[in-house]
Design a protein around this motif. Structure first.
Motif, mmCIF file in Angstrom:
data_model
loop_
_atom_site.group_PDB
_atom_site.id
_atom_site.type_symbol
_atom_site.label_atom_id
_atom_site.label_comp_id
_atom_site.label_asym_id
_atom_site.label_seq_id
_atom_site.Cartn_x
_atom_site.Cartn_y
_atom_site.Cartn_z
ATOM 1 N N SER A 1 -20.628 -23.678 28.203
ATOM 2 C CA SER A 1 -20.297 -22.330 28.696
ATOM 3 C C SER A 1 -21.399 -21.369 28.279
ATOM 4 C CB SER A 1 -18.948 -21.877 28.155
ATOM 5 O OG SER A 1 -18.943 -21.871 26.745
ATOM 6 N N GLU B 1 -32.158 -15.840 33.418
ATOM 7 C CA GLU B 1 -31.850 -16.616 34.618
ATOM 8 C C GLU B 1 -33.117 -17.160 35.256
ATOM 9 O OE1 GLU B 1 -29.020 -14.916 37.287
ATOM 10 O OE2 GLU B 1 -29.576 -16.251 38.949
ATOM 11 N N THR C 1 -29.143 -23.174 39.638
ATOM 12 C CA THR C 1 -28.606 -21.857 39.317
ATOM 13 C C THR C 1 -27.753 -21.974 38.054
ATOM 14 O OG1 THR C 1 -26.562 -22.164 40.561
ATOM 15 C CG2 THR C 1 -28.489 -21.312 41.780
ATOM 16 N N GLU D 1 -24.726 -21.214 37.677
ATOM 17 C CA GLU D 1 -23.404 -21.727 38.061
ATOM 18 C C GLU D 1 -23.429 -23.243 38.239
ATOM 19 O OE1 GLU D 1 -24.890 -19.083 39.369
ATOM 20 O OE2 GLU D 1 -23.598 -17.529 38.532
ATOM 21 N N GLN D 2 -24.568 -23.787 38.661
ATOM 22 C CA GLN D 2 -24.704 -25.238 38.810
ATOM 23 C C GLN D 2 -24.950 -25.906 37.445
ATOM 24 O OE1 GLN D 2 -28.018 -25.009 41.536
ATOM 25 N NE2 GLN D 2 -26.741 -25.613 43.281
ATOM 26 N N SER E 1 -20.762 -25.051 32.735
ATOM 27 C CA SER E 1 -19.350 -25.237 33.095
ATOM 28 C C SER E 1 -18.676 -23.907 33.378
ATOM 29 C CB SER E 1 -18.607 -25.946 31.959
ATOM 30 O OG SER E 1 -18.658 -25.158 30.763
ATOM 31 N N ARG E 2 -19.159 -22.847 32.709
ATOM 32 C CA ARG E 2 -18.572 -21.510 32.877
ATOM 33 C C ARG E 2 -19.654 -20.473 32.599
ATOM 34 N NH1 ARG E 2 -15.204 -18.315 29.080
ATOM 35 N NH2 ARG E 2 -15.492 -20.052 27.631
ATOM 36 N N VAL E 3 -19.777 -19.456 33.488
ATOM 37 C CA VAL E 3 -20.787 -18.399 33.333
ATOM 38 C C VAL E 3 -20.068 -17.052 33.289
ATOM 39 C CG1 VAL E 3 -22.780 -17.235 34.360
ATOM 40 C CG2 VAL E 3 -22.554 -19.719 34.539
#
Length: 288
Positions: A137, A153, A163, A165-166, A169-171
């Motif tokens: 996370s 990022e 990305t 998000e890829q 597990s959690r952003v």
């Protein structure tokens, strides 16, 4: 003769009214809320007093609740000067023709972000991010933060070709750098990224437990924070007012004021200094 005297008196009265109007208009500034609100209010109320003394006009600081609100306040002329991050400065100047970056911290041409991890991850400081971060996370700071979102990022995508998000597990988005430290230190998120200056300041103040959270990677240098002013201040407060603001910022020598940012000094800045930030934001889809 009487008619000429009346006309002269009318001109004098008009001039006095105009002068009174100019003098009555307060000059207002704000700053992105990159740390807790109590600290920001203490910091910028002192800056307002300093600027008022230097500029000879009433100067007010107004707090805002988010990075986006700082940009909106500048665009809507609720404030005429703002302490922006690299990305928010670019956003504000794109929305406000004629506005200029006029000063930055001496540290800002070589700014950087820290990636941090909770001790339970078992991650250590390295020359690059470990492949082991995949699936954990992760918390950014504000969505519009340069050091808490944009540059972290960018480097994540550069190394992993994915990305956030890829990759994770959690952003999440904590809202500010202090909050990112708190969330990772508590274990609410395993990883986070933030402004290195906030980390160093909170570490010096004893707010960080290195048995719970530590730095695992430092980004390369990039340009960050700056003071940006609207382009119409000379028309409203008189010719040369922009230069007076710039000089007041560059002449700020009081260690108590500078340490509150925290910066050693302010140096000249220009819009061109932030072209790389604008290009990076466009590359990862944060600007049109």
């Amino acid at each position: 003769m009487i008619k000429q005297l009346f006309k002269q008196l009318s001109k004098t009265s008009l001039a006095l009214i105009l002068c009174s109007t100019v003098a009555a208009e307060p000059f207002v500034f704000t700053a992105i809320p990159d740390a807790d609100e109590t600290r920001l209010n203490a910091r910028f109320s002192k800056v307002a007093d300093y600027l008022e003394q230097q500029l000879g006009v009433e100067v007010n600081y107004i707090p805002v609740k988010s990075y986006a609100a700082a940009v909106s306040a500048f665009r809507n002329d609720q404030v005429q000067l703002a302490w922006f991050g690299g990305l928010t400065g670019v956003q504000a100047r794109r929305l406000t023709p004629g506005s200029e970056a006029i000063a930055q911290g001496a540290e800002d041409p070589k700014f950087r972000s820290y990636f941090i991890a909770h001790h339970s991850t078992g991650l250590n400081n390295g020359e690059q991010l470990s492949e082991k971060i995949k699936g954990m996370s992760f918390s950014f700071g504000s969505k519009s933060s340069t050091s808490g979102r944009l540059m972290p990022e960018f480097y994540l995508q550069q190394q992993f070709q994915q990305t956030p998000e890829q990759l994770f597990s959690r952003v999440g988005f904590s809202g500010n750098h202090s909050r990112t430290i708190a969330l990772v230190q508590s274990g609410s998120y395993q990883l986070g990224a933030l402004n290195y200056q906030v980390w160093l300041k909170e570490l010096a103040e004893g707010k960080i437990d290195l048995d719970k959270v530590s730095i695992i990677w430092t980004t390369p240098d990039y340009t960050d924070y700056q003071w940006t002013v609207r382009g119409d201040v000379d028309q409203r407060w008189g010719a040369g007012f922009k230069e007076k603001i710039t000089k007041a910022l560059l002449d700020m020598k009081d260690p108590a004021l500078l340490n509150a940012f925290p910066r050693k000094a302010f140096i000249p800045a220009s819009n061109a200094d932030y072209q790389a930030i604008e290009d990076t934001a466009r590359d990862i889809g944060l600007l049109d």
